[in-house]
Design a protein around this motif. Structure first.
Motif, short mmCIF file in Angstrom:
data_model
loop_
_atom_site.label_atom_id
_atom_site.label_comp_id
_atom_site.label_asym_id
_atom_site.label_seq_id
_atom_site.Cartn_x
_atom_site.Cartn_y
_atom_site.Cartn_z
N ALA A 63 0.77 -1.22 0.08
CA ALA A 63 0.09 -0.15 -0.03
C ALA A 63 0.95 1.17 0.14
O ALA A 63 2.14 1.10 0.38
N GLU A 64 0.47 2.30 -0.43
CA GLU A 64 1.10 3.63 -0.44
C GLU A 64 1.36 3.82 1.09
O GLU A 64 0.34 3.74 2.10
N PRO A 65 2.82 4.04 1.39
CA PRO A 65 3.01 4.30 2.95
C PRO A 65 2.14 5.48 3.47
O PRO A 65 1.84 6.48 2.79
N GLY A 66 1.57 4.98 4.72
CA GLY A 66 0.73 5.82 5.38
C GLY A 66 -0.69 5.97 5.31
O GLY A 66 -1.32 6.50 5.92
N THR A 67 -1.03 5.30 4.23
CA THR A 67 -2.34 4.98 3.96
C THR A 67 -3.31 4.07 4.58
O THR A 67 -4.48 3.98 4.57
N LEU A 68 -2.53 2.86 5.20
CA LEU A 68 -3.38 1.90 5.83
C LEU A 68 -3.62 2.44 7.26
O LEU A 68 -2.78 2.86 8.08
N PRO A 69 -4.94 2.40 7.59
CA PRO A 69 -5.33 2.88 8.89
C PRO A 69 -4.94 1.66 10.06
O PRO A 69 -4.94 0.54 9.66
N PRO A 70 -4.76 2.30 11.09
CA PRO A 70 -4.29 1.00 12.22
C PRO A 70 -5.39 0.14 12.41
O PRO A 70 -5.10 -1.21 12.79
N SER A 71 -6.49 0.60 12.24
CA SER A 71 -7.53 -0.50 12.41
C SER A 71 -7.66 -1.75 11.50
O SER A 71 -8.26 -2.68 11.58
N ALA A 72 -6.93 -1.36 10.33
CA ALA A 72 -6.92 -2.49 9.47
C ALA A 72 -6.38 -3.73 9.76
O ALA A 72 -6.88 -4.90 9.79
N LEU A 73 -5.42 -3.85 10.98
CA LEU A 73 -5.04 -4.98 11.60
C LEU A 73 -6.07 -5.53 12.48
O LEU A 73 -6.13 -6.97 12.40
N ASP A 74 -6.61 -4.82 12.86
CA ASP A 74 -7.75 -5.31 13.92
C ASP A 74 -9.01 -6.00 13.10
O ASP A 74 -9.43 -6.85 13.48
N ASP A 75 -9.12 -5.31 11.86
CA ASP A 75 -10.28 -5.96 11.12
C ASP A 75 -9.90 -7.22 10.75
O ASP A 75 -10.91 -8.16 10.43
N CYS A 76 -8.58 -7.59 10.32
CA CYS A 76 -8.24 -8.96 9.90
C CYS A 76 -7.99 -9.86 10.62
O CYS A 76 -8.29 -11.03 10.62
N VAL A 77 -7.50 -9.77 11.98
CA VAL A 77 -7.24 -10.68 12.90
C VAL A 77 -8.67 -11.49 13.57
O VAL A 77 -9.50 -10.76 14.03
N GLY A 78 -8.32 -12.78 13.19
CA GLY A 78 -9.69 -13.61 13.60
C GLY A 78 -10.99 -13.61 12.40
O GLY A 78 -11.98 -14.36 12.64
N ALA A 79 -10.78 -12.77 11.60
CA ALA A 79 -11.76 -12.56 10.51
C ALA A 79 -11.77 -13.90 9.54
O ALA A 79 -10.43 -14.41 9.21
N THR A 80 -12.60 -14.27 8.84
CA THR A 80 -12.68 -15.33 7.78
C THR A 80 -12.11 -14.38 6.75
O THR A 80 -12.21 -13.29 6.28
N VAL A 81 -11.35 -15.56 5.79
CA VAL A 81 -11.24 -15.13 4.33
C VAL A 81 -12.20 -14.47 3.78
O VAL A 81 -12.26 -13.60 2.87
N ALA A 82 -13.46 -15.17 3.68
CA ALA A 82 -14.72 -14.77 2.85
C ALA A 82 -15.03 -13.36 3.47
O ALA A 82 -15.42 -12.53 2.68
#
Length: 282
Positions: A63-82
């Motif tokens: 991603a372009e540096p600085g464009t990923l919000p910190p919440s992106a990691l929280d959104d991903c952990v434990g979520a399904t691929v779908a």
């Protein structure tokens, strides 16, 4: 054959590749940020990459540096691929797709990959070794006026340009960041506007994350021009498009060559003198 990224996602959702993506969960999410200016080079650059862990596989999208919000990691952990395949952020969607496909279609000879060793060394040594492995997937241009048409390079990496120059291949540098190359050549920001001028395309997997890959794929499929992809982003995604416009892929899953000085491995698909193994069929 798979002809669009959306079509590939539909196949994954339908279970065409095996495990139900609604039943597979991401255990770990992390970002890797890098800044570099190689010894003897004038220009430097920065990278930021989102990576997702699915069992033993890691999928990534830059991603372009600085464009990923910190919440992106929280959104991903434990979520399904779908769930993540429908995430509003493109880097999350591509990283999830990459992780799933790396899990079910690992980079192995049985899946069409040919391992290519990278030597240990400093960052410039390893960058140049990778550039040779990538650029040498381009075929020699045909004889005649058409063969003198330049290579469109989408995603400027100076070591790749250096290798093209060593092979005597002209090029059109293009990158959304613009600027100039190490040789003070202007860098275009409009890849679509240069397609008709080129004889082949050499493109970064980052085009998956910024939405420009489909235009390159469609052009290559329509014209028969070689399309070679060098992929840290989407290293397991892009081999699915072999035979649908992509002619060769240099796949480099995490950990990337710039993370340490030890030996490493690229996985190459297709290329000169080798039959293009067709990608997946619906």
């Amino acid at each position: 054959m798979v002809r669009t990224v959306d079509g590939l996602v539909r196949l994954v959702r339908a279970g065409a590749y095996g495990p139900d993506p609604a039943a597979t969960r991401i255990a770990l999410a992390f970002t890797t940020a890098q800044a570099v200016r190689h010894r003897g080079r004038v220009h430097g650059y920065r990278n930021e990459v989102l990576s997702l862990r699915l069992d033993a596989a890691v999928g990534s999208c830059a991603a372009e540096p600085g464009t990923l919000p910190p919440s992106a990691l929280d959104d991903c952990v434990g979520a399904t691929v779908a769930e993540l395949l429908g995430h509003p952020l493109a880097p999350v969607r591509i990283a999830a797709l990459d992780a799933y496909l790396a899990h079910v279609r690992p980079h192995a000879p049985a899946c069409g990959a040919r391992p290519h060793p990278l030597p240990a060394g400093d960052s410039l040594t390893r960058s140049r070794a990778r550039a040779r492995a990538v650029v040498d997937l381009l075929p020699d241009p045909p004889a005649g006026p058409a063969g003198r048409r330049p290579v469109l390079v989408v995603g400027v990496v100076n070591s790749l340009l250096e290798r093209l120059r060593a092979r005597g291949l002209a090029y059109l540098p293009c990158d959304l960041k613009g600027g100039t190359t190490e040789w003070d050549e202007p860098v275009s920001t409009d890849a679509a506007g240069l397609l008709d001028r080129c004889g082949a395309v050499l493109a970064s997997g980052m085009t998956l994350g910024n939405g420009t890959f489909q235009g390159l794929l469609d052009h290559a499929a329509r014209t028969g021009k070689p399309l070679v992809m060098f992929a840290q982003t989407g290293s397991a995604v892009l081999p699915r498009f072999l035979g649908s416009g992509v002619t060769a892929v240099s796949a480099e899953p995490y950990p990337f060559f710039w993370l340490d000085g030890g030996p490493g491995t690229l996985h190459r698909y297709g290329g000169p003198g080798r039959p293009t193994r067709h990608g997946d069929r619906a």
